[in-house]
Write an enzyme that holds these catalytic residues in place. Structure first.
Site, mmCIF file in Angstrom:
data_model
loop_
_atom_site.group_PDB
_atom_site.id
_atom_site.type_symbol
_atom_site.label_atom_id
_atom_site.label_comp_id
_atom_site.label_asym_id
_atom_site.label_seq_id
_atom_site.Cartn_x
_atom_site.Cartn_y
_atom_site.Cartn_z
ATOM 1 N N ASP A 176 -6.273 2.084 -8.559
ATOM 2 C CA ASP A 176 -5.825 2.795 -7.362
ATOM 3 C C ASP A 176 -4.927 1.901 -6.522
ATOM 4 O O ASP A 176 -4.758 0.706 -6.800
ATOM 5 C CB ASP A 176 -6.989 3.397 -6.555
ATOM 6 C CG ASP A 176 -7.814 2.372 -5.805
ATOM 7 O OD1 ASP A 176 -7.475 1.179 -5.840
ATOM 8 O OD2 ASP A 176 -8.806 2.772 -5.163
ATOM 9 N N ILE A 177 -4.323 2.494 -5.513
ATOM 10 C CA ILE A 177 -3.332 1.813 -4.674
ATOM 11 C C ILE A 177 -4.043 0.985 -3.612
ATOM 12 O O ILE A 177 -4.950 1.480 -2.925
ATOM 13 C CB ILE A 177 -2.393 2.840 -4.013
ATOM 14 C CG1 ILE A 177 -1.641 3.634 -5.092
ATOM 15 C CG2 ILE A 177 -1.414 2.154 -3.062
ATOM 16 C CD1 ILE A 177 -0.848 4.810 -4.551
ATOM 17 N N GLU A 219 -5.810 8.568 -4.411
ATOM 18 C CA GLU A 219 -4.875 7.560 -4.916
ATOM 19 C C GLU A 219 -5.418 6.857 -6.154
ATOM 20 O O GLU A 219 -4.943 5.787 -6.536
ATOM 21 C CB GLU A 219 -4.560 6.533 -3.829
ATOM 22 C CG GLU A 219 -5.682 5.602 -3.445
ATOM 23 C CD GLU A 219 -6.598 6.141 -2.362
ATOM 24 O OE1 GLU A 219 -7.244 5.328 -1.688
ATOM 25 O OE2 GLU A 219 -6.687 7.382 -2.206
#
Length: 298
Positions: A176-177, A219
């Site tokens: 994920d970000i 995300e």
């Protein structure tokens, strides 16, 4: 002139007008929205102007701070439908590009107004295209255009069975970000959407046909890697991490620095289901975050 003679009669042949493909069957379908009630909804385009915005006087009413009261409208000119931006604050996007004032539409074009994405369907088979799109929405994420969580689990369960039957490796990468909330807060949610789409495009370029790349939620993303060892998955994850860190994410002329954290896991005898394998990869992802982010753990 005898009574049997007749004057020459000229009959004008009027050709039946062609079916105007820009009116009648044409429609826009909501393929991505924060408002769950809008998802999959179809709005038929007829000869009337179809207005989109936050105000209740619009044909299509959307919520969200990034939507203007009168944001945009669809307008038919001859046989072509146009999307016209009504001087909105945050702009109207056609296939991820902001339009200057207006733009003609072609079938399958995607129009983004605030967080909502429409797909334009036209032609005599627009009805069939609509039903195809509804099915597609069950397996594809509307924002990133990669597979969704439902498709991911269905595919992963099949791969788990296949891997056990043939005694082959199966690995999963989850990522994920880093600090995605800060990106949304600093640059806005439209920029956040752009980052998600661009990230999906970068990773998709590195996935093979037999691999499944899906948006897990928010995300967070997942890659299913059949016949791949844990070492192979870790190497791929680090390549993706480097590519993302080196890529310039730019939205409305602003550069958005971004990194990702990744976790890898391989199917083992203790995994009773696809969920178990996902959970172990997710634990490694959060280990990468605890250790400082922008790294791979396996």
């Amino acid at each position: 002139m005898s009574e049997y003679d007749e004057k020459t009669r000229i009959t004008q042949v009027v050709q039946k007008p062609l079916v105007d493909e820009a009116t009648g069957n044409d429609c826009v379908v909501v393929i991505y929205a924060n408002e769950t009630g809008l998802l999959g909804k179809r709005f038929v385009l007829d000869n009337n102007t179809v207005r989109v915005g936050r105000g209740t006087d619009n044909t299509i009413v959307l919520e969200g701070d990034s939507v203007s009261r009168r944001h945009a409208h669809f307008e038919c000119r001859g046989r072509t439908w146009y999307v016209v931006d009504d001087n909105s604050t945050n702009g109207t996007y056609l296939n991820e590009e902001q339009i200057r004032a207006e733009a003609p539409l072609a079938s399958n074009d995607r129009i983004k107004v605030g967080p909502t994405i429409f797909k334009y369907l036209s032609g005599a088979d627009a009805e069939a295209k609509y039903h195809e799109e509804i099915y597609r929405m069950t397996i594809v994420d509307g924002l990133t255009q990669i597979h969704n969580k439902r498709y991911l689990f269905e595919s992963l369960e099949r791969e788990c069975i296949r891997a056990r039957r043939h005694a082959r490796d199966l690995s999963v990468v989850m990522f994920d970000i880093d600090f995605f909330k800060k990106i949304n807060d600093q640059y806005g949610h439209l920029a956040g959407d752009h980052v998600l789409r661009e990230l999906a495009r970068i990773v998709q370029e590195r996935t093979r046909r037999d691999e499944v790349f899906a948006r897990y939620g928010g995300e967070e993303f997942t890659i299913v890697l059949p016949e791949t060892s844990l070492e192979g998955a870790t190497a791929l994850a680090d390549t993706i991490r480097e590519r993302v860190e080196a890529h310039e994410f730019v939205f409305q002329s602003e550069r958005i620095p971004m990194t990702i954290s990744l976790g890898c896991a391989k199917l083992d005898t203790n995994d009773r289901s696809a969920q178990d394998l996902i959970q172990r990869a997710d634990e490694k992802l959060y280990e990468a975050k605890r250790l400082g982010r922008n790294r791979v753990c396996s």
